[in-house]
Design a protein around this motif. Structure first.
Motif, PDB file in Angstrom:
ATOM      1  N   UNK A  81       0.825  -1.219   0.000  1.00  9.94           N
ATOM      2  CA  UNK A  81       0.000   0.000   0.000  1.00  9.94           C
ATOM      3  C   UNK A  81       0.852   1.258   0.000  1.00  9.94           C
ATOM      4  N   UNK A  82       2.164   1.135   0.237  1.00  8.29           N
ATOM      5  CA  UNK A  82       3.063   2.281   0.206  1.00  8.29           C
ATOM      6  C   UNK A  82       3.982   2.184  -1.006  1.00  8.29           C
ATOM      7  N   UNK A  83       4.714   3.269  -1.272  1.00  7.56           N
ATOM      8  CA  UNK A  83       5.561   3.314  -2.465  1.00  7.56           C
ATOM      9  C   UNK A  83       6.722   2.339  -2.390  1.00  7.56           C
ATOM     10  N   UNK A  84       7.290   2.166  -1.196  1.00 11.90           N
ATOM     11  CA  UNK A  84       8.462   1.315  -1.061  1.00 11.90           C
ATOM     12  C   UNK A  84       8.053  -0.098  -0.674  1.00 11.90           C
ATOM     13  N   UNK A 137      17.635   2.102  -5.093  1.00 11.88           N
ATOM     14  CA  UNK A 137      18.427   0.907  -4.762  1.00 11.88           C
ATOM     15  C   UNK A 137      18.005   0.429  -3.380  1.00 11.88           C
ATOM     16  N   UNK A 138      17.820  -0.887  -3.250  1.00 13.03           N
ATOM     17  CA  UNK A 138      17.382  -1.474  -1.976  1.00 13.03           C
ATOM     18  C   UNK A 138      18.300  -2.635  -1.603  1.00 13.03           C
ATOM     19  N   UNK A 146      14.707  -6.054   7.852  1.00 15.97           N
ATOM     20  CA  UNK A 146      15.040  -4.661   7.596  1.00 15.97           C
ATOM     21  C   UNK A 146      15.554  -4.523   6.165  1.00 15.97           C
ATOM     22  N   UNK A 147      15.024  -3.537   5.458  1.00 15.77           N
ATOM     23  CA  UNK A 147      15.437  -3.240   4.090  1.00 15.77           C
ATOM     24  C   UNK A 147      15.869  -1.781   4.036  1.00 15.77           C
ATOM     25  N   UNK A 148      17.130  -1.548   3.696  1.00 17.84           N
ATOM     26  CA  UNK A 148      17.645  -0.201   3.522  1.00 17.84           C
ATOM     27  C   UNK A 148      17.483   0.214   2.068  1.00 17.84           C
ATOM     28  N   UNK A 149      17.090   1.449   1.825  1.00 12.17           N
ATOM     29  CA  UNK A 149      16.907   1.895   0.453  1.00 12.17           C
ATOM     30  C   UNK A 149      17.308   3.348   0.305  1.00 12.17           C
ATOM     31  N   UNK A 190      17.156  13.533  -2.953  1.00 15.81           N
ATOM     32  CA  UNK A 190      17.655  12.223  -2.564  1.00 15.81           C
ATOM     33  C   UNK A 190      16.974  11.834  -1.256  1.00 15.81           C
ATOM     34  N   UNK A 191      16.579  10.566  -1.148  1.00 12.72           N
ATOM     35  CA  UNK A 191      15.770  10.135  -0.013  1.00 12.72           C
ATOM     36  C   UNK A 191      16.272   8.790   0.514  1.00 12.72           C
ATOM     37  N   UNK A 192      17.007   8.772   1.619  1.00  8.89           N
ATOM     38  CA  UNK A 192      17.339   7.500   2.271  1.00  8.89           C
ATOM     39  C   UNK A 192      16.208   7.067   3.190  1.00  8.89           C
ATOM     40  N   UNK A 193      16.114   5.768   3.423  1.00  7.63           N
ATOM     41  CA  UNK A 193      15.057   5.256   4.297  1.00  7.63           C
ATOM     42  C   UNK A 193      15.298   3.813   4.669  1.00  7.63           C
ATOM     43  N   UNK A 194      14.513   3.329   5.599  1.00  9.50           N
ATOM     44  CA  UNK A 194      14.564   1.936   6.044  1.00  9.50           C
ATOM     45  C   UNK A 194      13.136   1.429   6.184  1.00  9.50           C
TER      46      UNK A 194
END
Length: 480
Positions: free
Chosen positions: A162-165, A275-276, A289-292, A336-340
């Motif tokens: 339901x979310x983009x990532x 990139x993930x 956990x997935x870093x992207x 640029x957008x980092x996230x987990x």
């Protein structure tokens, strides 16, 4: 006397001969057999010790393998409840082995990455259960190397996105093409009072009332490719159509009739590259956990490139709207957008969420094109310098939970919130710029159409005044 002396000599000679014969026999006789047997027994004991040590190490490896297989069974049972998409009633290639080992057979079939044939050594076959050896001996069944954890443990549970990532990465060597369509609608009201009051609740002057209604339709094509077991790349190219209607009563005119200003825009949007990488997981009872890292370009037509209606008086007593004559299709800023992203399985649901921070890069020497309102024969547009502009950064988070209904269908519910910072112009806060909180309640569902395609639908409803009222997205990921 002579006879006695001869007898004594003969006796002595016989005694000497007997003693020599006995000595020769003694010297010629081999060593007692007991010494060699002791050495042989010692050698056998040493060999048995080495064999026992080897069997002990093999037993430890087998115990680890059984524990890993048991954890894999639990993970597969949870995945079956979360609609992994396997056909109903599909047996696992290792089901006989799990049954022989006393563990419950998994409901879902082993993924292709985990079912690749891996040779089993002869020493390992000696400690593997007979049922598992039979399964490994069958060319049509999956083979698993002893002491190696199944690769299925490295994949997080799949839920209705339901979310983009996404939280589940693309397997190694697999390409996923995902066409999508998103529809959005927002309506904002703005009231401006221009005048003065003589007593409370009585206004002497003019009222400017505006309603801004925006409709957007975005068609996007995304492609994801699994480079490794826990790494993937994604490229997304959107095409956007935006239509905006502004209903207002212009100030300083004294009219009671509403005027409508319409503008639209269409074209390619901002292309994104993501990139993930998934961190190693320690078991089904631990979160994934997935870093992207996402990069957003500014390939779309932005607000500074379209022509804006004049802000001052254009012709005679008419005033300009100050609105763009063509709506932009991009944000106008590289970002640029980092996230987990994290996922935690708690049978029969899966909890998931993410944290991210989007940074917009500053643009220098920005200007915009504005109508002049001059008569024909004079320049109709002019360039108005703005200076350095830095859009506010965005701190976002979301959380949700997913539940499977059967082997093919699943539903998810979640909440997404973003905190947008102030826009700065020439080192100072832009006039009228404030912090904005965007909150969206999202409901979604997923249905597996086939072994290669799924249908994902998500409905978002804004819970704050600045959030779009409604957004509806449909995605169809297809794997190759």
């Amino acid at each position: 006397m002579e006879r006695k002396a001869g007898e004594v000599a003969i006796r002595r000679l016989v005694a000497s001969a007997l003693s020599l014969a006995v000595a020769g026999v003694v010297h010629a006789q081999p060593a007692p057999p007991g010494a060699d047997r002791v050495e042989q027994l010692e050698a056998k004991v040493e060999a048995q010790d080495r064999q026992i040590e080897s069997l002990r190490r093999m037993l430890v490896e087998q115990q680890r393998s059984i524990e890993a297989l048991g954890s894999d069974v639990q993970a597969r049972q949870l995945d079956a409840l979360r609609a992994r998409g396997e056909a109903a009633g599909t047996p696992s290639p290792l089901a006989p082995a799990f049954a022989a080992a006393g563990a419950a057979a998994p409901v879902a079939a082993m993924p292709a990455a985990a079912s690749a044939a891996v040779p089993i050594t002869a020493a390992a076959n000696a400690a593997v259960p007979a049922a598992m050896q039979a399964s490994a001996g069958n060319p049509g069944d999956a083979r698993m190397q002893v002491g190696r954890p199944p690769e299925a443990l490295s994949r997080p549970p799949e839920v209705a996105p339901i979310f983009d990532q996404p939280g589940v990465l693309t397997p190694r060597g697999t390409f996923i093409l995902e066409p999508s369509m998103q529809f959005g609608y927002s309506s904002n009201d703005r009231v401006a009072l221009v005048g003065y009051t003589i007593i409370p609740a009585i206004l002497i002057g003019l009222i400017d009332v505006r309603q801004v209604k925006t409709t957007s339709l975005t068609a996007a094509l995304a492609g994801r490719y699994g480079i490794g077991d826990r790494f993937e790349l994604e490229l997304k190219v959107p095409y956007t159509y935006v239509n905006g209607d502004t209903v207002s009563r212009e100030i300083f005119t004294g009219t009671a009739q509403d005027s409508v200003f319409n503008a639209d825009g269409r074209g390619i949007g901002d292309v994104e590259l993501t990139a993930r990488y998934q961190l190693a997981n320690r078991g089904p009872d631990r979160p994934f956990y997935v870093l992207w890292l996402r990069y957003k370009s500014r390939t779309g037509r932005d607000l500074f490139e379209v022509t804006t209606d004049c802000v001052t008086r254009c012709v005679a007593n008419a005033t300009g709207t100050g609105l763009p004559l063509e709506l932009p299709t991009g944000s106008g800023f590289e970002a640029i957008q980092p996230g987990v992203t994290w996922l935690y399985a708690s049978d029969p649901v899966v909890f998931f969420g993410s944290f991210s921070y989007l940074h917009n890069f500053k643009r220098d020497n920005v200007s915009r094109t504005v109508l002049t309102g001059a008569p024909e024969g004079f320049p109709q547009t002019t360039t108005e310098p703005i200076g350095d502009v830095e859009a506010g950064d965005i701190l976002g988070f979301n959380l949700g939970m997913g539940l499977a209904l059967n082997e093919k269908a699943a539903i998810s519910i979640g909440y997404d919130q973003s905190l947008v910072g102030k826009t700065r112009q020439n080192g100072e806060d832009s006039p009228g710029s404030v912090r904005v909180i965007l909150g969206t309640l999202v409901l979604g569902g997923s249905y597996r159409l086939s072994d290669r395609a799924s249908l994902n639908v998500a409905l978002g409803v804004g819970v704050t005044r600045d959030t779009p009222d409604m957004s509806l997205s449909v995605r169809v990921p297809i794997s190759f």
